[in-house]
Design a protein around this motif. Structure first.
Motif, PDB file in Angstrom:
ATOM      1  N   ASN B  55       0.829  -1.212   0.000  1.00 35.50           N
ATOM      2  CA  ASN B  55       0.000   0.000   0.000  1.00 35.50           C
ATOM      3  C   ASN B  55       0.858   1.254   0.000  1.00 35.50           C
ATOM      4  O   ASN B  55       0.556   2.219  -0.718  1.00 35.50           O
ATOM      5  CB  ASN B  55      -0.922   0.019   1.225  1.00 35.50           C
ATOM      6  CG  ASN B  55      -2.138  -0.870   1.050  1.00 35.50           C
ATOM      7  OD1 ASN B  55      -2.365  -1.423  -0.023  1.00 35.50           O
ATOM      8  ND2 ASN B  55      -2.910  -1.021   2.103  1.00 35.50           N
ATOM      9  N   HIS B  59      -0.184   3.046  -3.246  1.00 32.87           N
ATOM     10  CA  HIS B  59      -1.108   4.158  -2.993  1.00 32.87           C
ATOM     11  C   HIS B  59      -0.376   5.387  -2.465  1.00 32.87           C
ATOM     12  O   HIS B  59      -0.807   6.503  -2.700  1.00 32.87           O
ATOM     13  CB  HIS B  59      -2.193   3.738  -1.996  1.00 32.87           C
ATOM     14  CG  HIS B  59      -2.939   2.504  -2.398  1.00 32.87           C
ATOM     15  ND1 HIS B  59      -3.683   2.432  -3.551  1.00 32.87           N
ATOM     16  CD2 HIS B  59      -3.048   1.276  -1.821  1.00 32.87           C
ATOM     17  CE1 HIS B  59      -4.227   1.225  -3.646  1.00 32.87           C
ATOM     18  NE2 HIS B  59      -3.847   0.503  -2.614  1.00 32.87           N
ATOM     19  N   THR B 101     -11.607  -0.663  -2.735  1.00 43.20           N
ATOM     20  CA  THR B 101     -10.322  -0.380  -3.362  1.00 43.20           C
ATOM     21  C   THR B 101     -10.486   0.806  -4.291  1.00 43.20           C
ATOM     22  O   THR B 101     -11.503   0.936  -4.969  1.00 43.20           O
ATOM     23  CB  THR B 101      -9.792  -1.609  -4.144  1.00 43.20           C
ATOM     24  OG1 THR B 101      -8.596  -1.236  -4.820  1.00 43.20           O
ATOM     25  CG2 THR B 101     -10.800  -2.122  -5.158  1.00 43.20           C
ATOM     26  N   SER B 102      -9.474   1.706  -4.284  1.00 37.79           N
ATOM     27  CA  SER B 102      -9.545   2.827  -5.223  1.00 37.79           C
ATOM     28  C   SER B 102      -8.842   2.467  -6.529  1.00 37.79           C
ATOM     29  O   SER B 102      -8.909   3.201  -7.497  1.00 37.79           O
ATOM     30  CB  SER B 102      -8.930   4.079  -4.597  1.00 37.79           C
ATOM     31  OG  SER B 102      -7.588   3.840  -4.244  1.00 37.79           O
ATOM     32  N   GLY B 107      -9.155  -4.975  -2.120  1.00 34.14           N
ATOM     33  CA  GLY B 107      -9.608  -4.163  -0.994  1.00 34.14           C
ATOM     34  C   GLY B 107      -9.556  -4.884   0.334  1.00 34.14           C
ATOM     35  O   GLY B 107     -10.348  -4.612   1.230  1.00 34.14           O
TER      36      GLY B 107
HETATM   37  N1  LIG Z   1      -0.658   4.539   2.146  1.00 37.95           N
HETATM   38  C1  LIG Z   1      -1.810   4.871   1.540  1.00 37.95           C
HETATM   39  N2  LIG Z   1      -1.960   6.093   0.964  1.00 37.95           N
HETATM   40  C2  LIG Z   1      -3.123   6.436   0.352  1.00 37.95           C
HETATM   41  N3  LIG Z   1      -4.198   5.627   0.256  1.00 37.95           N
HETATM   42  C3  LIG Z   1      -4.117   4.404   0.812  1.00 37.95           C
HETATM   43  C4  LIG Z   1      -2.929   3.957   1.482  1.00 37.95           C
HETATM   44  N4  LIG Z   1      -3.150   2.711   1.939  1.00 37.95           N
HETATM   45  C5  LIG Z   1      -4.402   2.383   1.567  1.00 37.95           C
HETATM   46  N5  LIG Z   1      -4.989   3.392   0.885  1.00 37.95           N
HETATM   47  C6  LIG Z   1      -6.379   3.435   0.345  1.00 37.95           C
HETATM   48  O1  LIG Z   1      -7.151   2.434   0.989  1.00 37.95           O
HETATM   49  C7  LIG Z   1      -7.744   1.570   0.026  1.00 37.95           C
HETATM   50  C8  LIG Z   1      -7.877   0.183   0.603  1.00 37.95           C
HETATM   51  O2  LIG Z   1      -6.605  -0.413   0.791  1.00 37.95           O
HETATM   52  P1  LIG Z   1      -6.488  -1.993   0.759  1.00 37.95           P
HETATM   53  O3  LIG Z   1      -5.077  -2.373   0.998  1.00 37.95           O
HETATM   54  O4  LIG Z   1      -7.507  -2.554   1.703  1.00 37.95           O
HETATM   55  O5  LIG Z   1      -6.965  -2.343  -0.711  1.00 37.95           O
HETATM   56  P2  LIG Z   1      -6.155  -2.268  -2.079  1.00 37.95           P
HETATM   57  O6  LIG Z   1      -4.714  -1.954  -1.803  1.00 37.95           O
HETATM   58  O7  LIG Z   1      -6.883  -1.313  -2.965  1.00 37.95           O
HETATM   59  O8  LIG Z   1      -6.311  -3.728  -2.635  1.00 37.95           O
HETATM   60  P3  LIG Z   1      -5.541  -5.067  -2.114  1.00 37.95           P
HETATM   61  O9  LIG Z   1      -4.669  -4.667  -0.950  1.00 37.95           O
HETATM   62  O10 LIG Z   1      -6.600  -6.024  -1.704  1.00 37.95           O
HETATM   63  O11 LIG Z   1      -4.769  -5.522  -3.285  1.00 37.95           O
HETATM   64  C9  LIG Z   1      -6.823   1.656  -1.180  1.00 37.95           C
HETATM   65  O12 LIG Z   1      -7.478   1.304  -2.363  1.00 37.95           O
HETATM   66  C10 LIG Z   1      -6.432   3.140  -1.133  1.00 37.95           C
HETATM   67  O13 LIG Z   1      -7.421   3.928  -1.702  1.00 37.95           O
END
Ligand SMILES: Nc1ncnc2c1ncn2[C@@H]1O[C@H](COP(=O)(O)OP(=O)(O)OP(=O)(O)O)[C@@H](O)[C@H]1O
Ligand SMILES: [Mg+2]
Lengths: 131, 138
Positions: B55, B59, B101-102, B107
């Motif tokens: 993440n 992200h 998930t964005s 997610g």
């Molecule tokens: N460090 C970060 N900075 C900005 N946004 C974040 C960060 N960590 C998580 N997010 C936001 O939170 C959402 C959910 O995170 P999560 O890890 O649960 O899902 P994902 O990364 O989208 O998918 P997956 O981890 O299942 O592959 C992300 O899609 C993102 O929008």
């Protein structure tokens, strides 16, 4: 480029994941397997993950993608050898590996694939007939 | 009230490319082994580290992970802190919910790693960045 080897046995493909995969390697495996299934008309894919110390959402998603891609190409996938600690962790993570058939070890995974991958194509499969 | 926590020792690692995620997993494993966490607990903390590091990279646009051995005077534990200067998380509750998930993930990473760890805090500011701190106690 680093790749995970794919072995062929009759109409089955066998993969043993022995390294801590970085994401790119997992994606390469997904592409390689899909291409091999299509090229060779493979009917089954066995993925041995007994050496994997963790399965996170990325690897889980890769396994699920492989299974659904294989299904589209008319092949069955079985994932074998998941360590108990990995299975416990996956459940808590919230991943249920939908659509993935699992088996305890290579032997039972092979047995499952041999049963499900149409015995009517027996010219290709080398099954022992002892009756 | 949360008990005060003391840091016994600390290590910092960059999370700048996919290979750093692999190294992060390996280092967290070493620290978990050092503390003699059970195999299941090791697996949980390494899996959470993998999710949170990814993440941070995907992200948060990259950042760093700090691994610490901590104690509250009674127990010892491994604490992981992931920081980035990315876009931040506008809605923490939504981000934590399973299936949100964005991008095109599943997610599960954020909510899942919260379940896999004992203490879990998110500090984030839109446009500034994110700091996620998660501890697994022995
Ligand atoms: N460090 C970060 N900075 C900005 N946004 C974040 C960060 N960590 C998580 N997010 C936001 O939170 C959402 C959910 O995170 P999560 O890890 O649960 O899902 P994902 O990364 O989208 O998918 P997956 O981890 O299942 O592959 C992300 O899609 C993102 O929008
Ligand atoms: Mg994630």
């Amino acid at each position: 480029m680093e790749r995970i080897p794919i072995l062929r046995m009759g109409n089955l493909l066998l993969v043993t994941i022995q390294v801590d995969m970085h994401d790119k390697l997992a994606l390469t495996l997904q592409d390689d397997l899909t291409a091999k299934i299509a090229d060779l008309g493979a009917k089954g894919v066995l993925i041995d993950i007994s050496s994997l110390e963790i399965v996170d959402s990325f690897i889980g998603r890769t396994l699920a993608n492989i299974a659904s891609m294989a299904r589209v190409l008319d092949a069955q996938t079985v994932v074998v050898g998941m360590q108990p600690a990995v299975a416990i962790t996956l459940v808590e993570l919230g991943m249920s590996l939908p659509g993935i058939r699992t088996a305890l070890n290579v032997e039972s995974g092979m047995e499952y694939l041999q049963q499900t991958t149409s015995p009517d194509l027996s010219e290709e499969a080398d099954v022992d007939r002892e009756d | 009230m949360r008990k005060p926590t003391w840091i016994v020792k600390t290590e910092k690692l960059p999370i700048k490319d996919p290979n750093d995620v692999v190294i992060a997993r390996q280092r967290v494993r070493v620290w978990a082994l050092d503390l003699k966490l059970s195999l299941v607990d090791q697996t949980k903390i390494v899996t959470a580290a993998s999710e949170l590091a990814r993440n941070t990279l995907e992200h948060g646009g990259g950042g760093e992970m700090e691994i610490s051995e901590v104690t509250d005077g009674i127990r010892r534990g491994v604490r992981l802190a992931f920081s980035d200067h990315g876009p931040g998380i506008p809605d923490i509750k939504l981000a934590l919910s399973d299936g949100y998930t964005s991008k095109q993930g599943m997610g599960l990473g954020l909510g899942g790693s919260k379940r896999l760890m004992n203490d879990f805090t998110i500090e984030t500011e839109v446009g500034k960045g994110t700091l996620i701190t998660a501890t697994r106690w022995k």
